[in-house]
Design a protein around this motif. Sequence first.
Motif, PDB file in Angstrom:
ATOM      1  N   SER A  77      55.895  30.581  37.369  1.00 54.82           N
ATOM      2  CA  SER A  77      54.468  30.415  38.217  1.00 54.82           C
ATOM      3  C   SER A  77      53.656  31.928  38.060  1.00 54.82           C
ATOM      4  CB  SER A  77      54.966  30.543  39.715  1.00 54.82           C
ATOM      5  OG  SER A  77      55.915  31.757  39.933  1.00 54.82           O
ATOM      6  N   LEU A  78      52.432  31.877  38.524  1.00 56.17           N
ATOM      7  CA  LEU A  78      51.808  33.200  38.397  1.00 56.17           C
ATOM      8  C   LEU A  78      52.105  34.280  39.042  1.00 56.17           C
ATOM      9  CD1 LEU A  78      48.075  32.219  39.169  1.00 56.17           C
ATOM     10  CD2 LEU A  78      49.265  32.495  36.799  1.00 56.17           C
ATOM     11  N   SER A  79      52.486  35.446  38.342  1.00 48.81           N
ATOM     12  CA  SER A  79      52.921  36.811  39.117  1.00 48.81           C
ATOM     13  C   SER A  79      51.922  37.251  39.788  1.00 48.81           C
ATOM     14  CB  SER A  79      53.276  37.656  37.735  1.00 48.81           C
ATOM     15  OG  SER A  79      52.189  38.296  37.094  1.00 48.81           O
ATOM     16  N   ARG A  80      52.335  38.166  40.510  1.00 50.14           N
ATOM     17  CA  ARG A  80      50.907  39.057  41.309  1.00 50.14           C
ATOM     18  C   ARG A  80      50.390  39.622  40.381  1.00 50.14           C
ATOM     19  NH1 ARG A  80      53.227  42.884  46.209  1.00 50.14           N
ATOM     20  NH2 ARG A  80      53.807  40.880  46.585  1.00 50.14           N
ATOM     21  N   GLU A  82      49.315  38.763  37.330  1.00 50.84           N
ATOM     22  CA  GLU A  82      48.363  37.970  36.605  1.00 50.84           C
ATOM     23  C   GLU A  82      47.218  37.221  37.963  1.00 50.84           C
ATOM     24  OE1 GLU A  82      51.745  36.233  33.690  1.00 50.84           O
ATOM     25  OE2 GLU A  82      51.368  35.285  35.487  1.00 50.84           O
ATOM     26  N   SER A  83      47.737  36.913  38.875  1.00 51.60           N
ATOM     27  CA  SER A  83      46.786  36.557  40.196  1.00 51.60           C
ATOM     28  C   SER A  83      45.632  37.534  40.093  1.00 51.60           C
ATOM     29  CB  SER A  83      47.701  36.073  41.201  1.00 51.60           C
ATOM     30  OG  SER A  83      46.752  35.825  42.163  1.00 51.60           O
ATOM     31  N   THR A  84      46.039  38.840  40.207  1.00 47.32           N
ATOM     32  CA  THR A  84      45.171  40.007  40.675  1.00 47.32           C
ATOM     33  C   THR A  84      44.075  39.943  39.355  1.00 47.32           C
ATOM     34  OG1 THR A  84      46.810  41.108  41.719  1.00 47.32           O
ATOM     35  CG2 THR A  84      44.851  42.464  40.926  1.00 47.32           C
ATOM     36  N   TRP A  85      44.473  39.805  38.093  1.00 41.39           N
ATOM     37  CA  TRP A  85      43.708  39.761  36.914  1.00 41.39           C
ATOM     38  C   TRP A  85      42.867  38.750  36.947  1.00 41.39           C
ATOM     39  CZ3 TRP A  85      43.492  36.641  32.533  1.00 41.39           C
ATOM     40  CH2 TRP A  85      42.636  37.273  31.315  1.00 41.39           C
ATOM     41  N   LEU A  86      43.185  37.450  37.311  1.00 38.33           N
ATOM     42  CA  LEU A  86      42.414  36.249  37.578  1.00 38.33           C
ATOM     43  C   LEU A  86      41.335  36.441  38.592  1.00 38.33           C
ATOM     44  CD1 LEU A  86      44.803  33.383  36.619  1.00 38.33           C
ATOM     45  CD2 LEU A  86      42.837  34.092  35.135  1.00 38.33           C
ATOM     46  N   ARG A  87      41.616  36.913  39.845  1.00 36.31           N
ATOM     47  CA  ARG A  87      41.035  37.080  41.094  1.00 36.31           C
ATOM     48  C   ARG A  87      39.890  38.330  40.888  1.00 36.31           C
ATOM     49  NH1 ARG A  87      42.211  34.891  46.202  1.00 36.31           N
ATOM     50  NH2 ARG A  87      43.995  33.661  46.152  1.00 36.31           N
ATOM     51  N   GLY A  88      40.278  39.441  40.191  1.00 39.39           N
ATOM     52  CA  GLY A  88      39.432  40.387  40.246  1.00 39.39           C
ATOM     53  C   GLY A  88      38.796  40.883  38.934  1.00 39.39           C
ATOM     54  N   ASN A  89      39.138  40.368  37.779  1.00 38.70           N
ATOM     55  CA  ASN A  89      38.341  40.769  36.398  1.00 38.70           C
ATOM     56  C   ASN A  89      36.970  40.174  36.471  1.00 38.70           C
ATOM     57  OD1 ASN A  89      38.902  42.251  34.259  1.00 38.70           O
ATOM     58  ND2 ASN A  89      39.200  40.336  33.116  1.00 38.70           N
ATOM     59  N   THR A  90      36.421  40.731  35.745  1.00 37.79           N
ATOM     60  CA  THR A  90      34.946  40.081  35.192  1.00 37.79           C
ATOM     61  C   THR A  90      35.043  39.286  34.057  1.00 37.79           C
ATOM     62  OG1 THR A  90      33.928  42.069  36.467  1.00 37.79           O
ATOM     63  CG2 THR A  90      32.479  40.852  34.676  1.00 37.79           C
ATOM     64  N   PHE A  91      34.848  38.222  34.202  1.00 37.02           N
ATOM     65  CA  PHE A  91      34.652  37.396  32.787  1.00 37.02           C
ATOM     66  C   PHE A  91      33.308  36.908  32.612  1.00 37.02           C
ATOM     67  CE2 PHE A  91      38.830  36.644  34.915  1.00 37.02           C
ATOM     68  CZ  PHE A  91      39.573  36.940  34.108  1.00 37.02           C
ATOM     69  N   TYR A  92      32.711  36.859  31.384  1.00 34.72           N
ATOM     70  CA  TYR A  92      31.456  36.610  30.902  1.00 34.72           C
ATOM     71  C   TYR A  92      30.495  37.210  32.106  1.00 34.72           C
ATOM     72  CZ  TYR A  92      32.992  33.239  27.506  1.00 34.72           C
ATOM     73  OH  TYR A  92      33.439  32.578  26.420  1.00 34.72           O
ATOM     74  N   GLY A  93      30.650  38.474  32.425  1.00 32.54           N
ATOM     75  CA  GLY A  93      29.683  39.252  33.157  1.00 32.54           C
ATOM     76  C   GLY A  93      29.908  38.966  34.694  1.00 32.54           C
ATOM     77  N   GLU A 104      44.471  29.931  45.429  1.00 27.52           N
ATOM     78  CA  GLU A 104      45.470  29.665  45.966  1.00 27.52           C
ATOM     79  C   GLU A 104      46.254  28.414  45.595  1.00 27.52           C
ATOM     80  OE1 GLU A 104      43.727  29.114  50.091  1.00 27.52           O
ATOM     81  OE2 GLU A 104      43.029  31.055  50.042  1.00 27.52           O
ATOM     82  N   TRP A 105      45.736  27.423  45.134  1.00 29.80           N
ATOM     83  CA  TRP A 105      46.222  26.284  44.654  1.00 29.80           C
ATOM     84  C   TRP A 105      47.140  26.722  43.134  1.00 29.80           C
ATOM     85  CZ3 TRP A 105      45.387  24.352  39.683  1.00 29.80           C
ATOM     86  CH2 TRP A 105      46.112  23.236  39.144  1.00 29.80           C
ATOM     87  N   PHE A 106      46.605  27.304  42.361  1.00 29.04           N
ATOM     88  CA  PHE A 106      46.936  27.780  41.193  1.00 29.04           C
ATOM     89  C   PHE A 106      48.367  28.661  41.474  1.00 29.04           C
ATOM     90  CE2 PHE A 106      45.989  29.878  36.861  1.00 29.04           C
ATOM     91  CZ  PHE A 106      46.964  29.271  36.334  1.00 29.04           C
ATOM     92  N   GLU A 107      48.400  29.648  42.416  1.00 30.13           N
ATOM     93  CA  GLU A 107      49.367  30.519  42.676  1.00 30.13           C
ATOM     94  C   GLU A 107      50.466  29.737  43.167  1.00 30.13           C
ATOM     95  OE1 GLU A 107      46.398  34.228  44.003  1.00 30.13           O
ATOM     96  OE2 GLU A 107      47.326  32.647  45.518  1.00 30.13           O
ATOM     97  N   GLY A 108      50.299  28.518  43.841  1.00 32.80           N
ATOM     98  CA  GLY A 108      51.513  27.852  44.023  1.00 32.80           C
ATOM     99  C   GLY A 108      52.060  26.794  43.073  1.00 32.80           C
TER     100      GLY A 108
END
Length: 429
Positions: A77-80, A82-93, A104-108
């Motif tokens: 499952s997603l680590s904390r 990894e979740s922080t990176w996906l939620r907070g990172n900038t992708f394609y600007g 929320e779905w992906f984390e579970g």
Amino acid sequence: MDIATRVYNHKWKIDPIIRSLIDTDFYKLLMCQSVFRNKPDTTVTFSLINRSTHVPLARLIDEGELREQLDHIRSLSLSRGESTWLRGNTFYGKRQMFRPDFMEWFEGLRLPPYHLERKGDQYELTFEGKWHEVMLWEIPALAVLMELRSRAVLDKMGRFELQVLYARAMTRVWEKIERLREIDGLTIADFGTRRRHSFLWQDWCVQAMIEGLGEKFTGTSNCLIAMRREVEAIGTNAHELPMVYSALADSDADLAQAPYDVLSDWHDEHEGNLRIILPDTYGTQGFLDRAPDWLAGWTGIRIDSGDPAKGAEVAINWWKERGEDPAEKRVIFSDGLDVPQIQDLHAQFSGRTKVSFGWGTLLTNDFRGLVPDDALAPFSLVCKAVAANGRPTVKLSDNPEKAMGPPEEIARYKRVFGVGEQERQDVIV
């Protein structure tokens, strides 16, 4: 890192093949969010397809070991972090590329069950369930089979033999990088997750690209490596979307419209460099001929089958016909590339359009000729959506060797999409 020693002294708990749910390609997560939003109730079946039938996977790979690796993936499952990176990172600007409800779905999420059965010298591996859940099996399933095949060959080798093998493979990659860095204006990314030699090897190749190519290296499709190595995660969309949308069509008219419905949904969600057309699912020329005008305003096109130069010329002519400047558009080449092709395509199209390359298998799995019987040569293994809500999917491609689906459905799709004679090309990877 001494990869040869890690292989020789390899312990399962230290080196599981899949280490994370984000050890996958970035476009899978982008597509997963789109499916989660637009087609949450669609049931899809994915199936493993070994196009290289001369590689007897069931004789090379122990079934118990394969099940152990697949069961391990189901425990992830997603680590904390990894979740922080996906939620907070900038992708394609763009910040918060992934919406809170999707995260929320992906984390579970735990990946759903698989079905594995030996059929002669091959494995039948299938995944069935809600589309947005089973689609995330594709990349890890391929990576597991590719790496278990590599390990089966490497297990027969001694420590010094392994050290020499990896020294030769590293030299080969570095020599390729040295040739590539001579290309002015090169833009290239790693697309090699699905058919890599191993995770450790892909990670090494990415680090070599970072050091050897500098700003010419734009990132990797692998999310876990992108996060760890602090480079861009690269990817847009794939054939899976139009294949499933088309299978859901109730009439020939709906079928003809389905590939554009996919991109309409994508248009609502993304902008800029994520608006890349993948036109070859049912033939590039016909797709562009019938395309709505708003698609001509998209950022670019990815060429993934057929003759890449012909595909780029078709795209350039289409943009000109639609009143667009090809020099302002991006063409991404991504099918079975190696250095000579990259050099030739860049020389042919640089200046006429913005040229980019997604370098896959022959970056992360080029061990050709390095062991007896060429037992580590890359081969063509895919995991495709084969049915949606009980209906078969079809892919025609610009190369008929990559076509898939029941013969009667292939004939129907060719009629609906106006696909005539096609030029056959060898499928290497």
